[in-house]
Design an enzyme around this catalytic site. Sequence first.
Site, PDB file in Angstrom:
ATOM      1  CG  ASP A 136      -0.283   0.054   2.547  1.00 41.45           C
ATOM      2  OD1 ASP A 136       0.833  -0.496   2.690  1.00 41.45           O
ATOM      3  OD2 ASP A 136      -0.845   0.671   3.480  1.00 41.45           O
ATOM      4  CG  HIS A 180       6.545  -0.654  10.705  1.00 40.81           C
ATOM      5  ND1 HIS A 180       6.451  -1.118  11.990  1.00 40.81           N
ATOM      6  CD2 HIS A 180       6.352   0.684  10.780  1.00 40.81           C
ATOM      7  CE1 HIS A 180       6.196  -0.108  12.801  1.00 40.81           C
ATOM      8  NE2 HIS A 180       6.144   0.998  12.093  1.00 40.81           N
TER       9      HIS A 180
HETATM   10  C1  BDR Z   1       2.333  -0.445   8.792  1.00 38.43           C
HETATM   11  O1  BDR Z   1       1.355   0.572   8.555  1.00 38.43           O
HETATM   12  C2  BDR Z   1       1.714   1.348   7.447  1.00 38.43           C
HETATM   13  O2  BDR Z   1       1.545   2.700   7.723  1.00 38.43           O
HETATM   14  C3  BDR Z   1       3.141   1.010   7.134  1.00 38.43           C
HETATM   15  O3  BDR Z   1       3.391   1.097   5.742  1.00 38.43           O
HETATM   16  C4  BDR Z   1       3.303  -0.386   7.634  1.00 38.43           C
HETATM   17  O4  BDR Z   1       2.936  -1.333   6.670  1.00 38.43           O
HETATM   18  C5  BDR Z   1       2.949  -0.222  10.157  1.00 38.43           C
HETATM   19  O5  BDR Z   1       1.984  -0.315  11.156  1.00 38.43           O
HETATM   20 CA    CA Z   2       2.680  -0.709   4.328  1.00 39.41          CA
END
Ligand code: BDR
Ligand code: CA
Length: 310
Positions: free
Chosen positions: A9, A241
């Site tokens: 995303d 992340h």
């Molecule tokens: C996740 O949420 C999104 O904002 C980041 O891309 C990551 O996949 C972290 O909580």
């Molecule tokens: Ca993400």
Amino acid sequence: MKPVIFDVDTGIDDALAMAYALSSPELELLGFTTCFGNVPVEEATRNTLAVLEMTGKEIPVYEGADQTFKRGIKPEWARIVHGEDGLGNVLQSTPSNRAASSSAEDFIIEQVKSRPNEITIIAVGPLTNVARAINKAPEIIPLVRDVVIMGGAVNVPGNVTPYGEANIVADPEAADYVFSSGLSVTLVGLDVTMETLLPLSQVDRWRNVDSNIAHFFADMTEHYIGAYESFYPGIGGCALHDPLAVGVVIDPGFVQTEFMKVSVITEGEETGNTVGYKDSEPKIRVCTGVDAPRFLKHFLSRMTEVMSFS
Ligand code: BDR
Ligand code: CA
């Protein structure tokens, strides 16, 4: 090489994860699939194409879900973290390439059927595309090698609510459907990703490289670190992340795991909470520990290679 479908995303850490994957010879990237999440799906597709164009890599992109799996909701976007364009406000032009014509779910189904037991899906956004694919073609469930998911917070607090992590809160029904489906799942949640902090000092080094791509990633990541500092004063960097999900596919030794069933709460104030049960089925692999320094070193060495892409 591990064949991979990469579901994104594309916000900032997705873009960093893309760069990490694109510079990793251990992975055979079959295609990117896009989902709503950090931004609406059309923007996630645009950002994915833009990052690919920046790196000079030609890998097909398949657009996926624009709303949640069961309730058809378009959730809040994360522009406050990822910028107005989802890429730290560094996007300067619209990419010239377009997404492929088939949908994300059809691409997943077709690829998994053509290479049974081989394909790993890395999913770093809401789990809507994966849920749609296994809902449409449940026969692929035993044919997927593994689904490595950035999402959840099993033994730690959430990041968008006290209980929930962003990707799970965005579509809790999809996540619960995937976790209880019998798919082989590895969950890379906040339990481990919040330990992988990228400090500004490392990002500043990218500025020493005289290339558009180096400045693109440096500016974008500096925005992300700024957002982290405003939410978590004194944290000293941004959490990697989505890159950690890629890292776990490249080298599972970066993390320690435990098997447990994970249920997702889909109603009430705890919506999006990922609750682990050690004695129930079906069990998934939950990452509970990480060798953050070794992962960070590996990520940074691959990012150095990205800086020379054009
Ligand atoms: C996740 O949420 C999104 O904002 C980041 O891309 C990551 O996949 C972290 O909580
Ligand atoms: Ca993400």
